[in-house]
Each structure stands twice: as structure tokens, then as C-alpha cells.
Design an enzyme around this catalytic site. Sequence first.
Site, short mmCIF file in Angstrom:
data_model
loop_
_atom_site.label_atom_id
_atom_site.label_comp_id
_atom_site.label_asym_id
_atom_site.label_seq_id
_atom_site.Cartn_x
_atom_site.Cartn_y
_atom_site.Cartn_z
N SER A 156 0.84 -1.21 0.00
CA SER A 156 0.00 0.00 0.00
C SER A 156 0.87 1.24 0.00
CB SER A 156 -0.88 0.03 1.25
OG SER A 156 -1.54 1.28 1.35
N TYR A 165 -2.04 -1.42 10.22
CA TYR A 165 -2.07 -1.67 8.77
C TYR A 165 -0.78 -1.17 8.12
CZ TYR A 165 -4.04 -1.41 3.97
OH TYR A 165 -4.29 -1.53 2.61
N1 LIG Z 1 -8.44 -0.12 -2.18
C1 LIG Z 1 -7.37 0.59 -1.91
O1 LIG Z 1 -7.37 1.83 -2.01
C2 LIG Z 1 -6.09 -0.09 -1.50
C3 LIG Z 1 -4.97 0.70 -1.33
C4 LIG Z 1 -3.78 0.13 -0.97
C5 LIG Z 1 -3.72 -1.24 -0.77
N2 LIG Z 1 -4.83 -2.00 -0.91
C6 LIG Z 1 -4.69 -3.43 -0.69
O2 LIG Z 1 -5.22 -4.12 -1.80
C7 LIG Z 1 -5.68 -5.40 -1.38
C8 LIG Z 1 -7.10 -5.63 -1.89
O3 LIG Z 1 -7.94 -4.65 -1.28
P1 LIG Z 1 -9.32 -4.15 -1.92
O4 LIG Z 1 -9.22 -2.71 -2.07
O5 LIG Z 1 -9.69 -5.00 -3.08
O6 LIG Z 1 -10.31 -4.42 -0.68
P2 LIG Z 1 -11.63 -5.28 -0.55
O7 LIG Z 1 -12.51 -5.08 -1.72
O8 LIG Z 1 -12.14 -4.96 0.81
O9 LIG Z 1 -11.09 -6.78 -0.59
C9 LIG Z 1 -10.36 -7.32 0.47
C10 LIG Z 1 -10.13 -8.77 0.17
O10 LIG Z 1 -9.35 -9.34 1.22
C11 LIG Z 1 -10.01 -10.51 1.68
N3 LIG Z 1 -9.80 -10.71 3.11
C12 LIG Z 1 -9.87 -9.81 4.11
N4 LIG Z 1 -9.69 -10.43 5.29
C13 LIG Z 1 -9.52 -11.74 5.01
C14 LIG Z 1 -9.29 -12.88 5.79
N5 LIG Z 1 -9.20 -12.84 7.12
N6 LIG Z 1 -9.16 -14.07 5.17
C15 LIG Z 1 -9.25 -14.17 3.82
N7 LIG Z 1 -9.46 -13.14 3.03
C16 LIG Z 1 -9.59 -11.93 3.63
C17 LIG Z 1 -11.48 -10.29 1.42
O11 LIG Z 1 -12.07 -11.55 1.29
P3 LIG Z 1 -13.43 -11.99 2.07
O12 LIG Z 1 -14.26 -10.76 2.19
O13 LIG Z 1 -14.03 -13.05 1.20
O14 LIG Z 1 -12.97 -12.52 3.36
C18 LIG Z 1 -11.44 -9.54 0.10
O15 LIG Z 1 -11.38 -10.46 -0.96
C19 LIG Z 1 -5.56 -5.42 0.14
O16 LIG Z 1 -4.38 -6.06 0.52
C20 LIG Z 1 -5.48 -3.95 0.49
O17 LIG Z 1 -4.81 -3.76 1.70
C21 LIG Z 1 -6.02 -1.46 -1.27
#
Ligand SMILES: NC(=O)c1ccc[n+]([C@@H]2O[C@H](COP(=O)([O-])OP(=O)(O)OC[C@H]3O[C@@H](n4cnc5c(N)ncnc54)[C@H](OP(=O)(O)O)[C@@H]3O)[C@@H](O)[C@H]2O)c1
Length: 253
Positions: free
Chosen positions: A150, A163
Amino acid sequence: MSNIELNHTFSGAHALITGATGGIGQAIARVFHAHGAHVHLSGRRTDVLQQLKDELGQRCDIWPMDLSDRDSIHSAIDKIQHEKIPLNILINNGGTNKNSLALRIKDGDWDEVSQTNLSAPFLLCRSLFPLLKESALADGGYARIINISSVVAFAGNVGQAHYVAAKSGLTGLTKALALEWASRSITVNAIAPGFIATPMTEDLDLQAWVRKIPTKRVGTPEEIAFAALFLADARASYITGQTIHVNGGLCMV
Ligand SMILES: NC(=O)c1ccc[n+]([C@@H]2O[C@H](COP(=O)([O-])OP(=O)(O)OC[C@H]3O[C@@H](n4cnc5c(N)ncnc54)[C@H](OP(=O)(O)O)[C@@H]3O)[C@@H](O)[C@H]2O)c1
């Protein structure tokens, strides 16, 4: 599937994607599948995994696991190893934040955020190393690990001490494994997304952030997926231990 052109660059490749039920994970799964890969989808919500599998059709399997629970991870890994999946690509994308000012972070939330964002990727890398190594050493083979970090790992952020610490650790893990496994033809890289429109950011005041982002918009999940596609390509074999920043210019390191 907008902006996704079909081609067969990844035909025959197998990619395991954690967090495949989320915004970025679904985009990664669709983009890799559209480029010919066999995608292995992981997450906790089995109904959403099944929906995506139904959408993608062939070349798709699901491996539910809870990244906050070591037993759940080990159980899924045992099944993957038993099936001898010829894994080329591991994308550690699953992640969670439990936003709170540092003084109010509960022990349980610290542990869950650390386990999900940092310990789980390590467990998956370590346990799936034999499968990745086998793919890398096959004739014409290669293997890739891509960790989704991130922007906050580089810029810090208020209300995300756990985080930020976990994602910073993931950056360090990326470098350490890149050094240890370069000789096995496994590259290990990270992508540091900025603000991407997904369920994770839907409660944030994104317009306030947009004012600070040079491109004056948040990113799309597909923009992260295409960075992953680039790093996963067989021709990216001289890139390892690096982080690609996909943040609209918000943070330059
Ligand atoms: N969106 C942003 O702006 C952003 C920025 C920087 C980094 N990121 C990173 O990008 C990645 C994807 O995030 P996103 O934005 O797509 O968020 P999201 O839509 O909330 O998706 C998060 C994913 O992580 C899974 N997850 C969370 N806790 C889990 C657990 N205990 N066991 C298994 N799976 C788990 C969820 O699966 P389930 O719901 O099925 O459990 C979901 O598929 C993450 O690592 C996040 O930190 C996102």
C-alpha cells in the site's frame, strides 16, 4: 470486463490470488483469466468465490481460506499441495484494515491486521515455495510472487498504525524473499496501490484525497491488475525485490 483485451500471454500458467472476492482481487482474477491463465481464487466468502467461478467458467478453481487463521491457511495449502497444482504465480492480495487511532487499537485488531496482511503472505510463500520452484525449474518455466502492499507503507497514515506496520513489513518480506529466491528463478515483487475505488475505501472521504492526487482521481482495480500482469509476465524475469507504485502520483519514492 472493460479495458480487458483477450489474449493468451498466460496460457498454461496457474495463478493463486488471495482476496479474490474483493475489488482488486476480482479485477486481478478477471485480467489474468482473460490472458489465458488458470486462476485459483481464494477468500472467505464462498458464495462470492462461486459467483466469480461461474462467471469465468473453465480454468478456474476456488480455495476458501481465512487469512487470519493459521489452521485455515494450512488446511487450504494441504489441499493445493495434494492436488500438485503447477503454480507459477502467487498473488498475496487479501488484506484488511481496522482503522483506529493508535492509542485505541485493540490487541485483537492488531493481531488480526498483522496476521492477515503480513503473516499469511509469509505462510503462503513459504508453504507454496516447492510448487513455485518446480514451475520455475521446468523447461521454459518461471515463477512469480506479487505482494499487494500500500502507499501508506511509504507515506504512513493516521488511524492505520497496525495496517501501515503490516504493509511495511510486507515490503521488507518482498525484498528478503527476492534475495533468497532469485537463484531459484522466482521473482518476488510488490505493488503499492494508492487510493483505489473498492469496498475497502468506500467509507473514506475519497474526494478529500482526490484533491491531493496529481491525476485528480482515484485509481481503478484494473489499474492494479495490469501492474500485476506486467510483473507476472515471463519477460519480467530481471525485476525482483521491487515495488511498483500505482497511485496517480500521490507519493513518489
Ligand atoms: N483499495 C485501496 O485503495 C487499496 C490501497 C492500498 C492497498 N490496498 C490493498 O489491496 C488489497 C485488496 O484490497 P481491496 O481494495 O480489493 O479491498 P476489498 O474489496 O475490501 O477486498 C479485500 C479482500 O481481502 C479478503 N480478506 C480480508 N480479510 C480476510 C481474511 N481474514 N481471510 C481471507 N481473506 C480476507 C477479502 O475476502 P473476504 O471478504 O471473502 O474474506 C477480500 O477479498 C488489500 O491487501 C489492500 O490492503 C487497497
